[in-house]
Design a protein around this motif. Structure first.
Motif, PDB file in Angstrom:
ATOM      1  N   TYR A  51       0.916  -1.334  -0.136  1.00 51.26           N
ATOM      2  CA  TYR A  51       0.171   0.003   0.257  1.00 51.26           C
ATOM      3  C   TYR A  51       0.759   1.385  -0.167  1.00 51.26           C
ATOM      4  CZ  TYR A  51      -4.216  -2.594   0.488  1.00 51.26           C
ATOM      5  OH  TYR A  51      -5.330  -3.431   0.241  1.00 51.26           O
ATOM      6  N   GLY A  52       1.980   0.976   0.408  1.00 49.12           N
ATOM      7  CA  GLY A  52       3.241   2.268   0.375  1.00 49.12           C
ATOM      8  C   GLY A  52       3.376   2.690  -1.121  1.00 49.12           C
ATOM      9  N   LEU A  53       3.331   1.638  -1.915  1.00 51.83           N
ATOM     10  CA  LEU A  53       3.657   1.914  -3.441  1.00 51.83           C
ATOM     11  C   LEU A  53       2.359   2.404  -4.006  1.00 51.83           C
ATOM     12  CD1 LEU A  53       5.719  -1.287  -4.303  1.00 51.83           C
ATOM     13  CD2 LEU A  53       6.551   0.863  -3.655  1.00 51.83           C
ATOM     14  N   TYR A  54       1.145   1.817  -3.747  1.00 53.16           N
ATOM     15  CA  TYR A  54      -0.377   2.525  -4.165  1.00 53.16           C
ATOM     16  C   TYR A  54      -0.220   3.798  -3.801  1.00 53.16           C
ATOM     17  CZ  TYR A  54      -1.500  -2.736  -4.691  1.00 53.16           C
ATOM     18  OH  TYR A  54      -1.774  -3.887  -5.056  1.00 53.16           O
ATOM     19  N   ALA A  55       0.051   4.332  -2.607  1.00 49.40           N
ATOM     20  CA  ALA A  55       0.234   5.560  -2.323  1.00 49.40           C
ATOM     21  C   ALA A  55       0.689   6.435  -2.839  1.00 49.40           C
ATOM     22  CB  ALA A  55       0.119   5.740  -0.583  1.00 49.40           C
ATOM     23  N   ALA A  56       1.855   6.204  -3.585  1.00 46.82           N
ATOM     24  CA  ALA A  56       2.917   6.919  -4.422  1.00 46.82           C
ATOM     25  C   ALA A  56       2.458   6.945  -5.988  1.00 46.82           C
ATOM     26  CB  ALA A  56       4.181   6.278  -4.151  1.00 46.82           C
ATOM     27  N   ILE A  57       1.330   6.642  -6.195  1.00 47.42           N
ATOM     28  CA  ILE A  57       0.900   6.397  -7.690  1.00 47.42           C
ATOM     29  C   ILE A  57      -0.209   7.659  -8.090  1.00 47.42           C
ATOM     30  CG2 ILE A  57      -0.040   5.076  -9.562  1.00 47.42           C
ATOM     31  CD1 ILE A  57       1.579   2.599  -8.279  1.00 47.42           C
ATOM     32  N   VAL A  58      -1.434   6.989  -7.596  1.00 42.18           N
ATOM     33  CA  VAL A  58      -2.454   7.940  -8.217  1.00 42.18           C
ATOM     34  C   VAL A  58      -2.506   9.257  -7.229  1.00 42.18           C
ATOM     35  CG1 VAL A  58      -5.231   8.375  -8.350  1.00 42.18           C
ATOM     36  CG2 VAL A  58      -4.072   5.901  -8.836  1.00 42.18           C
ATOM     37  N   GLY A 250       0.677  -5.891 -10.302  1.00 44.95           N
ATOM     38  CA  GLY A 250      -0.177  -5.148 -10.871  1.00 44.95           C
ATOM     39  C   GLY A 250      -0.564  -3.609 -10.176  1.00 44.95           C
ATOM     40  N   LEU A 251      -1.245  -3.020 -10.621  1.00 45.74           N
ATOM     41  CA  LEU A 251      -1.627  -1.400 -10.388  1.00 45.74           C
ATOM     42  C   LEU A 251      -2.612  -1.372  -9.397  1.00 45.74           C
ATOM     43  CD1 LEU A 251      -1.137   0.290 -13.695  1.00 45.74           C
ATOM     44  CD2 LEU A 251       0.452  -0.156 -11.931  1.00 45.74           C
ATOM     45  N   PRO A 252      -2.806  -0.396  -8.597  1.00 49.97           N
ATOM     46  CA  PRO A 252      -3.773  -0.361  -7.593  1.00 49.97           C
ATOM     47  C   PRO A 252      -5.265  -0.285  -8.349  1.00 49.97           C
ATOM     48  CG  PRO A 252      -2.704   1.631  -7.758  1.00 49.97           C
ATOM     49  CD  PRO A 252      -1.931   0.841  -8.500  1.00 49.97           C
ATOM     50  N   ALA A 253      -6.339  -0.875  -8.054  1.00 46.88           N
ATOM     51  CA  ALA A 253      -7.336  -1.051  -8.430  1.00 46.88           C
ATOM     52  C   ALA A 253      -8.201   0.117  -7.865  1.00 46.88           C
ATOM     53  CB  ALA A 253      -8.300  -2.298  -8.275  1.00 46.88           C
ATOM     54  N   PHE A 254      -9.330   0.488  -8.997  1.00 44.16           N
ATOM     55  CA  PHE A 254     -10.415   1.175  -8.267  1.00 44.16           C
ATOM     56  C   PHE A 254     -11.417   0.488  -7.105  1.00 44.16           C
ATOM     57  CE2 PHE A 254     -14.879   3.076  -8.327  1.00 44.16           C
ATOM     58  CZ  PHE A 254     -14.768   4.482  -8.279  1.00 44.16           C
ATOM     59  N   THR A 255     -11.492   0.941  -6.176  1.00 43.94           N
ATOM     60  CA  THR A 255     -12.058   0.607  -4.965  1.00 43.94           C
ATOM     61  C   THR A 255     -12.844   1.356  -4.346  1.00 43.94           C
ATOM     62  OG1 THR A 255     -10.220  -1.205  -4.913  1.00 43.94           O
ATOM     63  CG2 THR A 255     -11.825  -1.305  -3.026  1.00 43.94           C
ATOM     64  N   VAL A 256     -14.276   1.137  -3.939  1.00 42.50           N
ATOM     65  CA  VAL A 256     -15.163   1.928  -3.359  1.00 42.50           C
ATOM     66  C   VAL A 256     -14.706   1.794  -1.728  1.00 42.50           C
ATOM     67  CG1 VAL A 256     -17.200   2.580  -2.517  1.00 42.50           C
ATOM     68  CG2 VAL A 256     -16.781   2.004  -4.565  1.00 42.50           C
ATOM     69  N   PRO A 257     -14.218   2.946  -1.161  1.00 44.62           N
ATOM     70  CA  PRO A 257     -13.959   2.638   0.471  1.00 44.62           C
ATOM     71  C   PRO A 257     -15.154   1.883   1.137  1.00 44.62           C
ATOM     72  CG  PRO A 257     -13.151   4.806  -0.446  1.00 44.62           C
ATOM     73  CD  PRO A 257     -14.220   4.279  -1.428  1.00 44.62           C
ATOM     74  N   TYR A 258     -14.645   1.179   2.196  1.00 46.24           N
ATOM     75  CA  TYR A 258     -15.580   0.645   3.230  1.00 46.24           C
ATOM     76  C   TYR A 258     -16.147   1.662   3.868  1.00 46.24           C
ATOM     77  CZ  TYR A 258     -17.330  -2.063   7.182  1.00 46.24           C
ATOM     78  OH  TYR A 258     -18.189  -2.444   8.230  1.00 46.24           O
ATOM     79  N   PHE A 259     -17.651   1.561   3.753  1.00 47.30           N
ATOM     80  CA  PHE A 259     -18.502   2.660   4.754  1.00 47.30           C
ATOM     81  C   PHE A 259     -19.082   1.833   5.752  1.00 47.30           C
ATOM     82  CE2 PHE A 259     -17.957   4.899   0.735  1.00 47.30           C
ATOM     83  CZ  PHE A 259     -17.924   6.125   1.240  1.00 47.30           C
ATOM     84  N   VAL A 316      -9.900   6.249  -3.639  1.00 49.93           N
ATOM     85  CA  VAL A 316     -10.638   5.137  -4.393  1.00 49.93           C
ATOM     86  C   VAL A 316      -9.575   4.375  -5.097  1.00 49.93           C
ATOM     87  CG1 VAL A 316     -12.714   6.692  -4.488  1.00 49.93           C
ATOM     88  CG2 VAL A 316     -11.055   6.882  -6.146  1.00 49.93           C
ATOM     89  N   PHE A 317      -8.387   4.474  -4.921  1.00 52.33           N
ATOM     90  CA  PHE A 317      -7.494   3.769  -5.489  1.00 52.33           C
ATOM     91  C   PHE A 317      -6.382   3.086  -4.515  1.00 52.33           C
ATOM     92  CE2 PHE A 317      -9.033   5.762  -9.272  1.00 52.33           C
ATOM     93  CZ  PHE A 317      -8.646   4.883 -10.206  1.00 52.33           C
ATOM     94  N   GLN A 318      -6.926   2.657  -3.498  1.00 51.12           N
ATOM     95  CA  GLN A 318      -6.150   1.828  -2.357  1.00 51.12           C
ATOM     96  C   GLN A 318      -4.941   2.524  -1.920  1.00 51.12           C
ATOM     97  OE1 GLN A 318      -5.760  -1.609  -5.194  1.00 51.12           O
ATOM     98  NE2 GLN A 318      -6.178  -2.617  -3.284  1.00 51.12           N
ATOM     99  N   SER A 319      -5.203   3.972  -1.399  1.00 48.20           N
ATOM    100  CA  SER A 319      -4.025   4.541  -0.770  1.00 48.20           C
ATOM    101  C   SER A 319      -4.570   4.783   0.424  1.00 48.20           C
ATOM    102  CB  SER A 319      -3.663   5.794  -1.546  1.00 48.20           C
ATOM    103  OG  SER A 319      -2.955   6.573  -0.823  1.00 48.20           O
ATOM    104  N   PHE A 320      -3.682   5.373   1.579  1.00 46.79           N
ATOM    105  CA  PHE A 320      -3.865   5.918   2.655  1.00 46.79           C
ATOM    106  C   PHE A 320      -3.487   7.262   2.591  1.00 46.79           C
ATOM    107  CE2 PHE A 320       0.367   4.206   3.106  1.00 46.79           C
ATOM    108  CZ  PHE A 320       0.934   5.120   3.486  1.00 46.79           C
ATOM    109  N   ALA A 321      -3.985   8.327   3.605  1.00 53.17           N
ATOM    110  CA  ALA A 321      -3.664   9.721   3.345  1.00 53.17           C
ATOM    111  C   ALA A 321      -2.197  10.009   2.955  1.00 53.17           C
ATOM    112  CB  ALA A 321      -4.035  10.284   4.554  1.00 53.17           C
ATOM    113  N   VAL A 322      -1.964  10.959   2.179  1.00 50.86           N
ATOM    114  CA  VAL A 322      -0.642  11.494   1.844  1.00 50.86           C
ATOM    115  C   VAL A 322      -0.192  12.863   1.908  1.00 50.86           C
ATOM    116  CG1 VAL A 322      -0.452   9.752  -0.109  1.00 50.86           C
ATOM    117  CG2 VAL A 322      -1.504  11.902  -0.529  1.00 50.86           C
ATOM    118  N   ALA A 323       0.570  13.337   1.812  1.00 54.26           N
ATOM    119  CA  ALA A 323       1.053  14.823   2.071  1.00 54.26           C
ATOM    120  C   ALA A 323       2.451  14.993   1.431  1.00 54.26           C
ATOM    121  CB  ALA A 323       1.069  15.146   3.598  1.00 54.26           C
TER     122      ALA A 323
END
Length: 572
Positions: A51-58, A250-259, A316-323
């Motif tokens: 998920y660290g790599l996912y957070a560094a893409i979209v 593979g690349l991070p997929a479009f995923t609706v966050p869990y509500f 919506v692309f498997q990332s956590f908060a970034v800054a």
């Protein structure tokens, strides 16, 4: 009429090919160097390393397109990672898949708050976070991050969201440490600390200055490669050492966050708000600093919008908060980045890592990732700011300590709130104790200075009082007390002149105080005068009893007041 090109960012419309080589090199360098860092921050957030790599893409792509800075490198950072873990602590047992979706939901909530703030043009809000509070919060978070990683370098299963919780669980599981894990983690930490803080002893005697700098930067990556190879050859995973396992390709997929249910969303909302504030303050600090150094404009509201959309897209692309990260931005700039194209290249490197290196990274020990974070986080403990604040501004030092101790004792969110409350309390205290100086005239100059600081000429029949603060409900009584004390000190004075050059506003309570003061002076056969009232202030009080019932006069300057009242006194 807008054309298709008008929708492109300014940096694309004005891009020059001479920037291409340096942007490409910077993007590749940043991409390679932050791979281990990104993996570690995902672990810090309580997520699988991928998920660290996912957070560094979209999110990086979105910020590069819409953000305010040409060179800021956005991605997973330590503060957002630890705040994610702290905010979702109560959901940690819900399963990794659901936890990851909750982390994405939190990122989307943070992004939404940032975006709304940007549309409402709330960029000015960063001015209300004092240096003491931000430094204390980051320093406290750094200590928590450091302690939280002990579980990876020792195999002791500690948990919690504050220092007391971590130390309590550590004491309960001290016998669970694992020797080989401790050796790997301890040795890695030692080597990384030496590389970071003693590189002038290690690399510079052997290499040129520029080569030594690159050796220092590349060492964590080299250590990651060596540790992965040794783990694979020596079979560390079969000997009880935790490894990250196969990274999904593979690349991070479009995923609706869990509500979850609405109550859980409300529970997360304060955490999301504080995270949004920290993301904005830390990112805008980095972006504005480099904008100033590069003579480029900086728009705080555009920064809010860019960060907001980056986190919404990440949600919506498997990332956590970034800054925006200071270290990765520094590497980006030092490597020659001129435009956000460097960030696009960095994303390509991350995509390549996901596609090609997932299997190769499987034997990587968690102990190395924990040691990497521990070594890098030490520099965030800002002792220099505390020392400086203690010497120059004790109230800001109090804000630092309040935020720092609050974070350690109660966790990140509560600690930040405590720091902010102490900071605002300090501001109110300062405003409620304004400086009111008795002044006199510097001989033959027409300038007026504090009688306790300069050799000045005073007047037996007149007191000149300079009010160095706007007047409001919090300080009106204090100002009144200063004036009364001055009158007691100079009982023969019948003319009281308030110098209003520093007064930018007078609220209703302060207006009532001035009216009362005028009445008190009239009862003692004394007069109240004003000098140097600013136009906007006069617009407010011009038609009030402060002016219409004033016992004295309003003078354009203090010189005019002294001249007129001295002449009048001589004539009488």
């Amino acid at each position: 009429m807008r054309t298709a090109l008008d929708w492109l960012p300014t940096w694309i419309r004005h891009y020059t090919l001479k920037s291409l080589p340096t942007d490409v090199v910077a993007g590749i360098v940043v991409g390679i160097l932050v791979i281990p860092q990104s993996l570690g921050y995902a672990v810090l957030a309580g997520l699988p390393p991928v998920y660290g790599l996912y957070a560094a893409i979209v999110p990086v792509l979105v910020y590069a397109w819409l953000g305010s800075s040409n060179v800021q490198a956005v991605g997973p950072v330590a503060i957002t990672a630890i705040m994610t873990a702290s905010s979702l602590h109560s959901f940690a047992d819900d399963g990794s898949a659901q936890y990851a979706l909750m982390a994405s939901l939190l990122a989307a909530m943070v992004g939404t708050l940032l975006f709304i703030a940007g549309r409402l043009r709330l960029g000015w809000i960063m001015q209300f976070i004092s240096r003491g509070v931000s430094a204390g919060f980051v320093s406290g978070a750094a200590v928590l991050i450091f302690v939280s990683q002990i579980k990876y370098v020792t195999h002791i299963p500690i948990s919690g969201d504050n220092l007391i919780g971590y130390l309590t669980t550590m004491q309960q599981h001290l016998t669970d440490w694992h020797l080989l894990t401790l050796i790997i983690g301890g040795l890695s930490f030692l080597l990384l600390v030496i590389n970071r803080y003693a590189s002038h002893w290690v690399w510079r005697p052997l290499l040129s200055a520029s080569a030594a700098k690159w050796a220092e930067r590349l060492f964590p990556l080299v250590l990651l490669i060596i540790a992965t190879a040794l783990s694979m050859v020596l079979g560390w995973s079969q000997k009880g050492v935790s490894v990250i396992g196969v990274i999904p390709e593979g690349l991070p997929a479009f995923t609706v966050p869990y509500f979850p249910d609405f109550h859980d969303v409300l529970v997360l909302l304060p955490s999301a708000g504080l995270m949004a504030l920290i993301v904005f303050v830390s990112s805008s600090s980095v972006a504005s600093t480099y904008a100033r150094l590069r003579n480029e404009p900086f728009d705080a509201n555009r920064e809010l919008t860019g960060l907001g959309l980056a986190n919404i897209a990440g949600g919506v692309f498997q990332s956590f908060a970034v800054a925006g990260g200071f270290s990765r931005t520094a590497i980006n700039v030092d490597s020659g980045a001129r435009t956000p194209l460097a960030s696009f290249v960095t994303v390509l490197v991350m995509i390549g890592a996901l596609i090609a290196f997932g299997q190769l990274l499987a034997p990587l020990p968690y102990a190395l990732l924990g040691a990497t974070i521990m070594a890098s986080i030490i520099g965030l403990i800002d002792v220099a700011t505390l020392r400086s604040a203690w010497q120059r501004d004790r109230l800001d030092a109090a804000s630092f300590l309040a935020a720092f101790i609050g974070v350690l004792a109660f966790g990140l969110n509560t600690g930040l709130v405590i720091g902010l409350m102490v900071s605002f309390a300090s501001l109110i205290w300062q405003s409620s104790h304004p400086h009111v100086a008795i002044v006199g005239e510097l001989p033959d100059t027409g300038h007026f200075r504090n009688i306790h600081r300069h050799s000045v000429r005073t007047f037996e029949h007149m007191i000149l009082l300079r009010v160095d603060e706007s007047l409001f409900f919090g300080n009106s009584e204090s100002v009144h007390r200063h004036i009364v004390d001055a009158m007691r000190a100079y009982p023969k004075a019948t003319e009281i002149v308030l110098i209003m050059a520093a007064v930018n506003h007078i609220d209703l309570t302060a207006q009532e105080m001035l009216i009362k003061l005028n009445q008190e002076l009239m009862a003692q056969d004394k007069r109240l005068h004003f000098s140097f009232i600013k136009g906007p202030v006069m617009d407010v009080i011009g038609n009030t009893p402060i002016i219409t019932e004033l016992s004295g006069y309003v003078y354009l300057s203090t010189v005019d007041a002294v001249h007129a009242l001295s002449t009048e006194h001589k004539e009488t």
